[in-house]
Scaffold this active site. Sequence first.
Site, PDB file in Angstrom:
ATOM      1  N   CYS A   1     102.754  20.387 -24.376  1.00  0.00           N
ATOM      2  CA  CYS A   1     101.378  20.232 -23.918  1.00  0.00           C
ATOM      3  C   CYS A   1     100.495  21.361 -24.427  1.00  0.00           C
ATOM      4  CB  CYS A   1     101.322  20.152 -22.405  1.00  0.00           C
ATOM      5  SG  CYS A   1     101.867  18.540 -21.803  1.00  0.00           S
TER       6      CYS A   1
ATOM      7  N   LYS B   1      97.639  20.468 -26.730  1.00  0.00           N
ATOM      8  CA  LYS B   1      96.386  19.908 -26.211  1.00  0.00           C
ATOM      9  C   LYS B   1      95.178  20.615 -26.812  1.00  0.00           C
ATOM     10  CE  LYS B   1      96.714  17.785 -21.676  1.00  0.00           C
ATOM     11  NZ  LYS B   1      96.285  17.851 -20.295  1.00  0.00           N
TER      12      LYS B   1
ATOM     13  N   LYS C   1      88.301  13.432 -15.377  1.00  0.00           N
ATOM     14  CA  LYS C   1      89.412  14.152 -16.029  1.00  0.00           C
ATOM     15  C   LYS C   1      90.726  13.961 -15.263  1.00  0.00           C
ATOM     16  CE  LYS C   1      86.145  17.647 -17.554  1.00  0.00           C
ATOM     17  NZ  LYS C   1      85.612  18.970 -17.256  1.00  0.00           N
ATOM     18  N   ASP C   2      90.982  12.747 -14.843  1.00  0.00           N
ATOM     19  CA  ASP C   2      92.196  12.476 -14.069  1.00  0.00           C
ATOM     20  C   ASP C   2      93.396  12.263 -14.990  1.00  0.00           C
ATOM     21  OD1 ASP C   2      93.804  11.958 -11.807  1.00  0.00           O
ATOM     22  OD2 ASP C   2      92.064  11.140 -10.773  1.00  0.00           O
TER      23      ASP C   2
ATOM     24  N   ASP D   1      99.179  16.534 -12.133  1.00  0.00           N
ATOM     25  CA  ASP D   1     100.318  17.318 -12.601  1.00  0.00           C
ATOM     26  C   ASP D   1      99.785  18.477 -13.439  1.00  0.00           C
ATOM     27  OD1 ASP D   1      99.521  15.686 -14.686  1.00  0.00           O
ATOM     28  OD2 ASP D   1     101.541  15.097 -15.287  1.00  0.00           O
TER      29      ASP D   1
ATOM     30  N   GLY E   1     106.622  -0.170 -29.441  1.00  0.00           N
ATOM     31  CA  GLY E   1     106.003   1.068 -29.887  1.00  0.00           C
ATOM     32  C   GLY E   1     105.410   0.953 -31.273  1.00  0.00           C
ATOM     33  N   HIS E   2     105.028   2.103 -31.830  1.00  0.00           N
ATOM     34  CA  HIS E   2     104.425   2.146 -33.152  1.00  0.00           C
ATOM     35  C   HIS E   2     104.816   3.460 -33.805  1.00  0.00           C
ATOM     36  CE1 HIS E   2     101.538   1.000 -36.212  1.00  0.00           C
ATOM     37  NE2 HIS E   2     101.054   2.234 -36.174  1.00  0.00           N
ATOM     38  N   SER E   3     105.133   3.409 -35.107  1.00  0.00           N
ATOM     39  CA  SER E   3     105.513   4.645 -35.793  1.00  0.00           C
ATOM     40  C   SER E   3     104.748   4.794 -37.098  1.00  0.00           C
ATOM     41  CB  SER E   3     107.021   4.626 -36.062  1.00  0.00           C
ATOM     42  OG  SER E   3     107.380   3.403 -36.676  1.00  0.00           O
TER      43      SER E   3
ATOM     44  N   ASP F   1     102.263  11.291 -15.618  1.00  0.00           N
ATOM     45  CA  ASP F   1     100.884  10.960 -15.265  1.00  0.00           C
ATOM     46  C   ASP F   1     100.782   9.715 -14.380  1.00  0.00           C
ATOM     47  OD1 ASP F   1      99.329  13.070 -16.249  1.00  0.00           O
ATOM     48  OD2 ASP F   1      99.484  12.315 -18.297  1.00  0.00           O
TER      49      ASP F   1
HETATM   50 CO    CO Z   1      98.324  14.817 -15.939  1.00  0.00          CO
HETATM   51 CO    CO Z   2      98.410  13.537 -19.586  1.00  0.00          CO
END
Ligand code: CO
Ligand code: CO
Length: 347
Positions: free
Chosen positions: A16, A19, A48-49, A226, A138-140, A90
Site C-alpha cells: 500500500c 498509493k 474517501k471510503d 481499514d 481476471g485480466h492480465s 475493504d
Molecule cells: Co480501505
Molecule cells: Co483500498
Amino acid sequence: MTEKIKLTQYSHGAGCGCKIAPDVLEKILKSDSEGIVDEKLLVGNSTKDDAAVYDLGNGTALISTVDFFMPIVDDAFDFGRIASANAISDVYAMGGKPLLATALLGWPINKLPAELAQQVIEGARSVCNEAGITLAGGHSIDTLEPMFGLSVNGLAPVKHIKKNSAAKEGDLIYITKPLGVGILATALKRGVLNEEHQNLFIEQLSQLNKIGEKIGTLDYVNAMTDITGFGLLGHLIEITEGAGLSAELNYSDVPVIRGIEEYTSKMIVPDNMYRNWNSYEKKVKDIGAQSFFTLNDPQTNGGLMITVSKENKADFEGFLSSNGLKLYAKPIGKITAKNEFCIVINN
Ligand code: CO
Ligand code: CO
C-alpha cells in the site's frame, strides 16, 4: 540452479506504500462535471471510503472495491496472498461479506518467468478459499513492474454498512492490528529484517480482516475503515473530516509491532512515510519523535479502525476478547468536537 528471484527487487514501491499521496490524489479526482446522481449509490467517492456501496433495493447492499500494488515480499505465493487479503479487507471494512473476486495481474513477461505469476495466482486462490469466495476471473497485461490485486464484490444488509464518515462525538477509537509493517517492509527490501520479524510480517500481512463482517452486525459501532497506505493518521483524518469532528490519540495506548526501534533508530523507514506526513501535517498537533514513525507508516492490509459509542465500551471490548483480539480491547483515543486540528496527539 539459478538464484531465487526476489520480487521486491523488481518494484519501486511496496504494498500500500505504492498509493498515490492523499494531496495528489485529491487533484486527480477533482472534477467540474456534474455526472449522474444515483440515489441507490449509498457510498461513492465523495467520502474517501473503503469501497463503493450500492443499494440493491431489497434491504441488501452490494459492496464493490479494487486494490492492487507492486510486490511487498520476495516470494510470489506470499505476494499473491497478501495482495488478496488486502483487497478483500475493504469489503470487511464496510461491514460486509465477500462474494466473489476477479484478479488484476501486471507481469514483466520478458524479465520474470510465467511460473512465478502462476504462484502469485495460487496464493490469491488460497486466501480467497479462506475468505469463502471464488477467484472467478481476471485480466492480465505485460508491464514493466510486477503488480497484482483483486476486484472484490461483497454483500451486506444495508443496515450493517459501516461508513468511515459516521463517527460521533465521544466515540472511542480501536484498532485491530499493531502498526509498523511499512517499516518492516523497508527493512526487508534492504535485507536487514531479522528472522522473528520476517515471520510476523508475512503472518500479519496475509491475515484476513474477517472480523469486520461481524462488526457490521454491532449497532453501537458508528464508523469503520481499514488502515492502509496513508497510515493511521491519514485514515483517521478521513474519519474525522467525514464526520466534521476531530480526534484525540493517546500514543502510549496505540499497538505497535515490538522491536521496531531496531529499524527506526537507523532511519530504515519507508519514503512514503514523509510523503504521508507532508500531505497532512497541518491537520495534526503534537506529533512525537516515535509517534512520527509509527502513525505515518503506510500499512498494507492493516488492521480495522473502529469508532464505538462510549456507553458500549464494555460490550465491544468483550466482543473483541471473545474473538481472539483481547490485545486490542483497549481504546487508543476518542472522537471529539471539531477543533483547529483533525487530530491532537498525547505522547
Ligand atoms: Co480501505
Ligand atoms: Co483500498
